[in-house]
Design an enzyme around this catalytic site. Structure first.
Site, mmCIF file in Angstrom:
data_model
loop_
_atom_site.group_PDB
_atom_site.id
_atom_site.type_symbol
_atom_site.label_atom_id
_atom_site.label_comp_id
_atom_site.label_asym_id
_atom_site.label_seq_id
_atom_site.Cartn_x
_atom_site.Cartn_y
_atom_site.Cartn_z
ATOM 1 N N GLU A 219 0.886 -1.173 0.000
ATOM 2 C CA GLU A 219 0.000 0.000 0.000
ATOM 3 C C GLU A 219 0.917 1.214 0.000
ATOM 4 O OE1 GLU A 219 -3.313 0.076 -0.126
ATOM 5 O OE2 GLU A 219 -3.676 -2.073 0.047
ATOM 6 N N CYS A 253 -1.897 9.655 2.297
ATOM 7 C CA CYS A 253 -1.460 8.995 1.053
ATOM 8 C C CYS A 253 -2.388 9.304 -0.109
ATOM 9 C CB CYS A 253 -1.375 7.495 1.273
ATOM 10 S SG CYS A 253 -2.919 6.791 1.872
HETATM 11 P P1 NAD Z 1 8.137 4.533 5.092
HETATM 12 O O1 NAD Z 1 8.177 3.756 3.822
HETATM 13 O O2 NAD Z 1 9.302 5.395 5.407
HETATM 14 O O3 NAD Z 1 7.959 3.554 6.365
HETATM 15 C C1 NAD Z 1 6.947 2.572 6.433
HETATM 16 C C2 NAD Z 1 7.413 1.428 7.328
HETATM 17 O O4 NAD Z 1 8.604 0.865 6.759
HETATM 18 C C3 NAD Z 1 7.757 1.859 8.742
HETATM 19 O O5 NAD Z 1 7.271 0.883 9.642
HETATM 20 C C4 NAD Z 1 9.278 1.899 8.750
HETATM 21 O O6 NAD Z 1 9.837 1.562 9.993
HETATM 22 C C5 NAD Z 1 9.645 0.833 7.727
HETATM 23 N N1 NAD Z 1 10.932 1.133 7.080
HETATM 24 C C6 NAD Z 1 11.486 2.356 6.879
HETATM 25 N N2 NAD Z 1 12.676 2.232 6.248
HETATM 26 C C7 NAD Z 1 12.863 0.910 6.044
HETATM 27 C C8 NAD Z 1 13.912 0.138 5.436
HETATM 28 N N3 NAD Z 1 14.994 0.714 4.907
HETATM 29 N N4 NAD Z 1 13.768 -1.201 5.402
HETATM 30 C C9 NAD Z 1 12.680 -1.795 5.918
HETATM 31 N N5 NAD Z 1 11.665 -1.122 6.512
HETATM 32 C C10 NAD Z 1 11.749 0.212 6.571
HETATM 33 O O7 NAD Z 1 6.762 5.362 5.035
HETATM 34 P P2 NAD Z 1 6.268 6.455 6.048
HETATM 35 O O8 NAD Z 1 7.151 7.648 5.906
HETATM 36 O O9 NAD Z 1 6.047 5.875 7.375
HETATM 37 O O10 NAD Z 1 4.821 6.793 5.428
HETATM 38 C C11 NAD Z 1 4.636 7.687 4.399
HETATM 39 C C12 NAD Z 1 4.477 6.996 3.061
HETATM 40 O O11 NAD Z 1 3.492 5.985 3.150
HETATM 41 C C13 NAD Z 1 3.982 7.936 1.980
HETATM 42 O O12 NAD Z 1 4.655 7.647 0.774
HETATM 43 C C14 NAD Z 1 2.502 7.588 1.854
HETATM 44 O O13 NAD Z 1 1.929 7.886 0.600
HETATM 45 C C15 NAD Z 1 2.523 6.126 2.118
HETATM 46 N N6 NAD Z 1 1.231 5.671 2.621
HETATM 47 C C16 NAD Z 1 0.454 4.863 1.850
HETATM 48 C C17 NAD Z 1 -0.796 4.472 2.314
HETATM 49 C C18 NAD Z 1 -1.707 3.588 1.524
HETATM 50 O O14 NAD Z 1 -2.688 3.113 2.085
HETATM 51 N N7 NAD Z 1 -1.450 3.321 0.264
HETATM 52 C C19 NAD Z 1 -1.230 4.891 3.554
HETATM 53 C C20 NAD Z 1 -0.399 5.709 4.319
HETATM 54 C C21 NAD Z 1 0.838 6.085 3.842
#
Ligand code: NAD
Length: 468
Positions: A219, A253
């Site tokens: 997602e 998002c």
């Molecule tokens: P992110 O990708 O930075 O982090 C998401 C998760 O991944 C967190 O739990 C984090 O700890 C983990 N993570 C971070 N870096 C990692 C790595 N190198 N390896 C493995 N895991 C890692 O996202 P965010 O900043 O928390 O959220 C914002 C993003 O999420 C935006 O791009 C937004 O559009 C998207 N989003 C999508 C939806 C949807 O339903 N499609 C909903 C909310 C947010």
């Protein structure tokens, strides 16, 4: 993390997974009454923690009580109610019409849980996006490890406590931590991975899943466009646009990332947007209890960089120490600017313009497929053409975000904005492996399909022609 700590973390994680696998194999999670009793207990526990959740969201990024309830707590309770109400119906094997080729038979679809599931959640709707997949994964009969976001520490702590108070660790648990913990979790073998977050990290998750051919839902985010033509009531559009863009401080998002307005309405649109922003958040949005903060200083810096060299039509005030950026409108940014190259994820609204449909194509087709798509128009053929021409995860005509609110509509992205869908029963189905079962009757067994085949070809063709 030093090597000793790393080994300890890996040991703890693989112990938890091994206990969860053992518990899953015991078949306990397949017992519908057991599942139901835990979902009900989870509801009691979440309701008991309502104030704690709301306070935690406020401490994490000054989210107002109203937005916390509207966009997180209320939806979680609705999904739980739905799962409790329909679980037995959803989980029941479904009788499917038989085929003449399987005659005589009774055909069914069985929904089975995958097993042990990893859920990685983001920070922007930290309670909702950890709990909603958790609820449907548990309803489907899986065991679950959820890792809430490290950026919303208060909310993550409440999530961990709620899960701990209801479930044995061998059934469901929350492991808090940042990249190291995520990486350690992703190094394990899972039966399913459900990730919500950025496209960049989504690729890392997909690679980790590929190692074990683990099915994965991603997602993700992206740049969701909002097209506005000149047939609309601009005041109503501004009301909805200011709500949809600045809810959660623009950190949604499915927020409209940018507007593409018919060029002859641009000036008036900017004017009504300014009036509307002032009406909702006042002269000083920093003092408004209804306008959330940016999640951390890194993101403030990122947004500040996006605004560099932009033509700001309104707002643009930044107080980095308070993680505050005011609702901001940018007039006609360059398509090659960083602002138009990456997901904004903050309260900055660029307004682009178009005169012809080719102008819209030039913008949208040069950006990866978005999660959402919005069009404001009263022109039926224009609406039909745009929603059919462009590819996106889900869309709304004449409003924003609200497709998220109907659990009957599957929610998810396409291409760079993700894969897999959930919400309501779609979530239950996502966390279930659908097993087709044919129960063959024994009372009729013509020799036709058995060798020798000599002389049977023309009958075979006839069977496929009429019954295949
Ligand atoms: P992110 O990708 O930075 O982090 C998401 C998760 O991944 C967190 O739990 C984090 O700890 C983990 N993570 C971070 N870096 C990692 C790595 N190198 N390896 C493995 N895991 C890692 O996202 P965010 O900043 O928390 O959220 C914002 C993003 O999420 C935006 O791009 C937004 O559009 C998207 N989003 C999508 C939806 C949807 O339903 N499609 C909903 C909310 C947010």
């Amino acid at each position: 993390m030093n090597t000793f700590k790393k080994t300890l973390v890996l040991d703890t994680i693989s112990n938890i997974i091994s206990h969860q696998r053992g518990f899953f194999k015991s078949q306990k999670t397949k017992d519908l009454d057991y599942r139901l009793s835990l979902l009900k207990a989870l509801k009691v526990e979440i309701l008991a923690n309502e104030q704690a959740v709301i306070d935690a969201l406020n401490k994490d990024f000054k989210k107002s009580e109203f937005e916390a309830y509207l966009s997180e707590f209320g939806i979680v309770i609705s999904e739980l109610n739905l799962a409790i109400k329909h679980l037995k119906k959803w989980a029941k094997p479904k009788r499917i019409k038989s085929s003449l080729l399987t005659f005589p038979s009774k055909d069914y679809l069985y929904q089975e849980p995958f097993g042990t599931i990893l859920i990685l959640a983001p920070w922007n709707y930290p309670f909702l996006l950890a709990m909603e997949p958790l609820i449907m994964a548990l309803a489907a009969g899986n065991t679950v490890v959820v890792k809430p976001s490290e950026l919303t520490v208060h909310t993550s702590k409440v999530i961990t406590r709620i899960i701990k108070n209801v479930f044995p660790e061998s059934h469901a648990t929350s492991i808090e931590g940042g990249v190291e913990i995520s990486t350690a979790l992703l190094a394990q073998k899972w039966d399913y991975i459900f990730f919500t977050g950025s496209t960049k990290i989504g690729k890392i998750v997909a690679q980790a899943a590929a190692k074990y051919l683990t099915p994965v839902v991603l997602e993700l985010g992206g740049k969701s466009p909002c097209i506005i033509d000149d047939s609309v009531n601009l005041k109503l559009v501004a009301r909805r646009l200011v709500w949809g863009k600045f809810l959660n401080g623009g950190q949604t998002c499915i927020a409209p990332d940018y507007v593409i307005a018919k060029s002859n309405i641009k000036q008036e649109l900017i004017a009504v947007l300014k009036t509307e922003i002032l009406r909702r958040y006042g002269e000083n949005p920093e003092g408004s209890a209804d306008f959330p903060r940016i999640i951390n200083k890194n993101n403030i810096k990122r947004l500040e960089t996006l605004l560099m060299d932009s033509s700001i039509a309104f707002g643009g005030e930044i107080n980095a120490n308070e993680c505050y950026i005011s609702p901001t409108i940018v007039d006609e940014p360059n398509l090659n600017s960083q602002l138009m190259q990456e997901e904004i994820f903050g309260p900055i609204l660029p307004i682009l313009t178009y005169d012809t449909e080719e102008d819209i194509e030039q913008i949208i087709w040069n950006i990866e497929k978005p999660l959402s798509f919005y069009v404001f128009s009263n022109n039926t053929s224009f609406i039909k053409e745009t929603i059919e021409k462009y590819s996106f995860g889900g869309g709304v005509i004449n409003d924003l975000l609200i497709h998220f609110g109907n659990h009957r509509l599957p929610f998810g992205g396409v291409g760079a904005s993700g894969m897999g869908k959930y919400h309501g029963k779609h979530g239950f189905d996502t966390f279930s492996n659908t097993k087709p079962i044919v129960k063959r009757g024994n009372w009729f067994d013509p020799s036709f399909r058995y060798a020798p085949y000599k002389g049977k070809m023309s009958l075979l063709r006839t069977v496929f022609k009429y019954f295949g």
